[in-house]
Design a protein around this motif. Structure first.
Motif, PDB file in Angstrom:
ATOM      1  N   LYS A 233      -1.110 -44.078  27.702  1.00  0.00           N
ATOM      2  CA  LYS A 233       0.029 -43.630  27.082  1.00  0.00           C
ATOM      3  C   LYS A 233      -0.003 -42.442  26.141  1.00  0.00           C
ATOM      4  CE  LYS A 233       2.907 -47.769  27.546  1.00  0.00           C
ATOM      5  NZ  LYS A 233       3.356 -48.842  27.057  1.00  0.00           N
ATOM      6  N   GLU A 234      -1.176 -42.190  25.932  1.00  0.00           N
ATOM      7  CA  GLU A 234      -1.371 -40.906  24.808  1.00  0.00           C
ATOM      8  C   GLU A 234      -0.891 -39.555  25.704  1.00  0.00           C
ATOM      9  OE1 GLU A 234      -4.266 -41.786  21.695  1.00  0.00           O
ATOM     10  OE2 GLU A 234      -4.815 -39.570  21.993  1.00  0.00           O
ATOM     11  N   LEU A 235      -0.926 -39.539  27.116  1.00  0.00           N
ATOM     12  CA  LEU A 235      -0.776 -38.219  27.829  1.00  0.00           C
ATOM     13  C   LEU A 235       0.669 -38.208  27.981  1.00  0.00           C
ATOM     14  CD1 LEU A 235      -2.838 -36.671  29.128  1.00  0.00           C
ATOM     15  CD2 LEU A 235      -2.262 -37.943  31.366  1.00  0.00           C
TER      16      LEU A 235
ATOM     17  N   PHE B 271      -1.389 -31.847  22.991  1.00  0.00           N
ATOM     18  CA  PHE B 271      -0.260 -32.856  23.168  1.00  0.00           C
ATOM     19  C   PHE B 271      -0.906 -34.125  23.176  1.00  0.00           C
ATOM     20  CE2 PHE B 271       1.273 -28.699  24.207  1.00  0.00           C
ATOM     21  CZ  PHE B 271       2.728 -28.630  23.598  1.00  0.00           C
ATOM     22  N   ARG B 272      -0.602 -35.065  22.025  1.00  0.00           N
ATOM     23  CA  ARG B 272      -1.213 -36.422  22.291  1.00  0.00           C
ATOM     24  C   ARG B 272       0.189 -37.148  21.938  1.00  0.00           C
ATOM     25  NH1 ARG B 272      -7.636 -36.258  20.529  1.00  0.00           N
ATOM     26  NH2 ARG B 272      -8.255 -34.686  22.052  1.00  0.00           N
ATOM     27  N   ASP B 273       0.658 -38.357  22.758  1.00  0.00           N
ATOM     28  CA  ASP B 273       1.576 -39.196  22.334  1.00  0.00           C
ATOM     29  C   ASP B 273       0.969 -40.314  21.243  1.00  0.00           C
ATOM     30  OD1 ASP B 273       4.177 -40.240  22.152  1.00  0.00           O
ATOM     31  OD2 ASP B 273       4.437 -40.530  24.171  1.00  0.00           O
ATOM     32  N   GLU B 274       0.509 -40.013  20.202  1.00  0.00           N
ATOM     33  CA  GLU B 274      -0.030 -41.069  19.521  1.00  0.00           C
ATOM     34  C   GLU B 274       0.790 -42.076  19.190  1.00  0.00           C
ATOM     35  OE1 GLU B 274      -3.175 -40.696  17.981  1.00  0.00           O
ATOM     36  OE2 GLU B 274      -3.657 -38.414  18.284  1.00  0.00           O
ATOM     37  N   ILE B 275       0.218 -43.281  19.147  1.00  0.00           N
ATOM     38  CA  ILE B 275       1.020 -44.530  18.692  1.00  0.00           C
ATOM     39  C   ILE B 275       1.605 -44.457  17.348  1.00  0.00           C
ATOM     40  CG2 ILE B 275       0.935 -46.912  18.210  1.00  0.00           C
ATOM     41  CD1 ILE B 275      -1.409 -47.097  20.114  1.00  0.00           C
TER      42      ILE B 275
ATOM     43  N   MET C 275      -1.794 -33.956  10.210  1.00  0.00           N
ATOM     44  CA  MET C 275      -3.190 -34.822  10.623  1.00  0.00           C
ATOM     45  C   MET C 275      -3.390 -35.357  11.751  1.00  0.00           C
ATOM     46  SD  MET C 275      -5.402 -35.289   7.048  1.00  0.00           S
ATOM     47  CE  MET C 275      -4.245 -35.979   5.854  1.00  0.00           C
ATOM     48  N   ARG C 276      -2.285 -36.342  11.969  1.00  0.00           N
ATOM     49  CA  ARG C 276      -2.090 -37.023  13.026  1.00  0.00           C
ATOM     50  C   ARG C 276      -0.734 -36.669  13.632  1.00  0.00           C
ATOM     51  NH1 ARG C 276      -5.177 -39.816  16.049  1.00  0.00           N
ATOM     52  NH2 ARG C 276      -6.601 -40.191  14.024  1.00  0.00           N
ATOM     53  N   SER C 277      -0.536 -35.553  14.368  1.00  0.00           N
ATOM     54  CA  SER C 277       0.852 -35.340  14.893  1.00  0.00           C
ATOM     55  C   SER C 277       0.593 -35.407  16.418  1.00  0.00           C
ATOM     56  CB  SER C 277       1.060 -33.946  14.547  1.00  0.00           C
ATOM     57  OG  SER C 277       0.009 -32.993  14.793  1.00  0.00           O
TER      58      SER C 277
HETATM   59 MG    MG Z   1      -7.434 -39.561  19.180  1.00  0.00          MG
END
Ligand code: MG
Ligand code: ATP
Length: 568
Positions: free
Chosen positions: A91-93, A139-143, A150-152
């Protein structure tokens, strides 16, 4: 540059919905604005810092032979299916389709794309080694996007990829990049350490992370005075011996509704060190039973590497019942069939252990390895805990620190070239796989991490090399002729030597100007006030010095002092 002409929308109050100091300060000082969760706009001040970090990195990459390129931000699915990562990335993609329904993703990292480029254009050993790098949005669809940039979900990364004829050449170059990364951290003025790390979805045999030390860093680091350092995800655990004692006879005990380790420990009044905890995992679709001591936790990253699996996850209740004939909480290794059993190193040391009986409401006492159960693999699969001994010197206890990961380098060897058939012809005309390394640096994360490390209650305290401006001139009344003249003179003299100078020419009260100066954190401030008009002195203050550490100097002295600081 003049403050009044720049868009530096500083705020009077801290934004309320932000979680860490760096993000609060970046927003308050007008460096960034939030567009949506995990997406940020960089305003002029923020961009200046980003560009400074970028140029330090670019310099270090170019002197180790890196060649800069730019790859697209949208990648075709077809390349990602070649390595299987279209599914693995999960899902991060960020995935999208064009008008013809062809599938694409937004770049989260670019191994597939660069290997494709190299396999098309590199044919001979004569073209190797080769190092390509870029600065590109990722681009990462971080949880959980958090901590500002820092965590975008979109961030700027410097990603680099090196290609070699053999393992030895890759190893040598890995060390060269390692040193270049250290130089980058030093030049950015950061307090950092380098640790061994797990490779995650990028893979490969060896990887290191560059950590900025900060109390609220997301990564825990285990380290030892002997020089060992690793993320706790990676840190090796030695086996822990258990007390020697006489073996007793196996005994089934009724433990009604006692299914957690804590409850069982209480119920049987035994130390958790006597317990064998058995968890059923599913590794790429196959069940596996994993044993750890009651007071230890299973490290899924280690398990995944050990099993060479793309994914490991805890089995659901139904699967546990079908494998063990009992609900979760009563699993044990005795009599388990049809699953492989992995035991942590410390488990097989326990004498007269307690474990689940694979029967609802029952445990078994006096369980002993080999006599009562066997396993398929014995390996280090647990998380490091305080009290563990350093795996390198085997003498001291490990210590723990927190850090922010800003860089990650990987020795990939032939992982991608094998999957994507990237080869070269050697001196004898024989086809060989290309060896590869990859090296990421979070440019936006470095900016935030620097603030995390260098700030006080009033604002940012930029290290000299990455400050948006090196010098701030604060004329208290810019519209007074003599004040303006000396401001412009100092400005010209410093700028002509290549320094970045900001003049606060705003028609604001001194209090407002000083507050913003502290907030924005430019390392050196020259204030031109009444004292200049009376005795010809200006005030000089370093942002990191205490409030009363102000020096009164002639304008030419202040210029000389600053030029000396910056070795101009
Ligand atoms: Mg990571
Ligand atoms: P993390 O464990 O923090 O998620 P990662 O292991 O996924 O990081 P890499 O794939 O190695 O990160 O990416 C290289 C660098 O990119 C990281 O060292 C970090 O500095 C930066 N980075 C990764 N994810 C993000 C993000 N969501 N926001 C900002 N920077 C990031």
């Amino acid at each position: 540059m003049f403050f009044s002409k720049l868009l530096i929308p500083t705020l009077r109050e801290f934004p309320s919905d932000v979680d860490v100091a760096s993000a609060k300060l970046m927003i308050k000082s007008g460096m960034i604005r939030k567009l949506a969760s995990g997406f940020y706009e960089f305003l002029p001040l923020g961009l200046k810092v980003l560009r400074k970090v970028e140029s330090i990195i670019r310099y270090e990459m170019s002197i180790i032979g890196g060649q800069e390129i730019i790859l697209p931000l949208v990648f075709p699915k077809s390349l990602w299916t070649e390595t299987g990562r279209w599914n693995i990335y999960g899902k991060e993609l960020f995935r999208l389709k064009d008008r013809k329904d062809t599938e694409f993703c937004l770049a989260p990292t670019a191994e597939e794309i660069i290997v494709d480029l190299v396999r098309k254009d590199v044919k001979s050993y004569r073209q190797l080694p080769l190092m390509l790098y870029q600065f590109g949005a990722k681009f990462r669809d971080e949880i959980r996007p958090r901590f500002g940039v820092m965590r975008s979900r979109e961030f700027l990364m410097k990603d680099a990829y090196s290609f070699h004829t053999d393992e030895l050449d890759l190893e040598k170059y890995y060390q060269i990049v390692f040193d270049a990364y250290k130089n980058i951290c030093v030049k950015c003025g950061l307090k950092f350490c380098v640790v061994e790390s797990a490779s995650g979805p990028i893979g490969g045999s060896l990887s290191h992370e560059f950590m900025i030390l900060a109390d609220n860093g997301e990564t825990e680091i285990a380290w030892c005075r002997c020089g060992y350092g690793a993320t706790t995800e990676k840190a090796e655990c030695l086996k822990v011996e258990s007390c020697k004692e006489k073996l007793h006879t196996l005994e089934e005990v009724f433990t009604p509704s006692v299914s957690t380790i804590e409850d069982t420990v209480k119920f049987l009044n035994l130390s958790p060190k006597k317990f064998v905890k058995t968890m059923i995992y599913i590794a790429d679709g196959n069940p596996v039973a994993v044993l750890a001591r009651g007071d230890h936790e299973i490290n899924e990253a280690k398990l995944q590497t050990l099993l060479e699996a793309n994914e490991v996850m805890l089995a659901d209740e139904q699967t546990v019942i079908s494998i063990t004939n009992a609900p979760t909480g009563f699993t044990g290794p005795i009599g388990l069939r049809d699953v492989n059993i992995v035991a942590d190193l410390s488990v097989i040391e326990i004498l007269n252990a307690v474990c689940g009986a694979n029967k609802k409401d029952y445990h078994v006492k006096n369980v002993n390895y080999k006599r009562d159960y066997n396993v398929n693999i014995v390996a280090d699969v647990r998380k490091v805990v305080s009290g563990d001994i350093c795996p390198r010197c085997k003498e001291e206890e490990l210590k723990f620190l927190r850090g922010i990961e800003v860089g990650h380098i990987f020795k990939l060897s032939t992982k991608y070239s094998k999957l994507m058939n990237a080869t070269y012809l050697d001196t004898k005309g024989k086809e060989n796989l290309i060896f590869m390394g990859c090296y990421g640096l979070g440019v936006t994360r470095i900016v935030a991490a620097a603030i995390e490390q260098f700030h006080d209650d009033s604002g940012i305290m930029w290290p000299d090399n990455i400050a948006p401006f090196e010098v701030l001139i604060v004329p208290l009344n810019y519209y007074d002729d003599r004040t303006r003249e000396v401001t412009e003179k100092i400005y010209r003299e410093l700028s002509s030597k290549g320094l970045d100078v900001l003049v606060d020419d705003r028609d604001e009260r001194p209090g407002v100007k000083f507050k913003d100066a502290d907030l924005i954190g430019i390392p050196y401030r020259i204030t031109i006030g009444r004292r200049y008009l009376t005795v010809g002195n200006v005030e000089f203050k370093a942002r990191r010095d205490s409030k009363d550490n102000v020096k009164f100097l002639k304008p030419e002295e202040v210029v000389a002092r600053i030029l000396k600081i910056f070795k101009k």
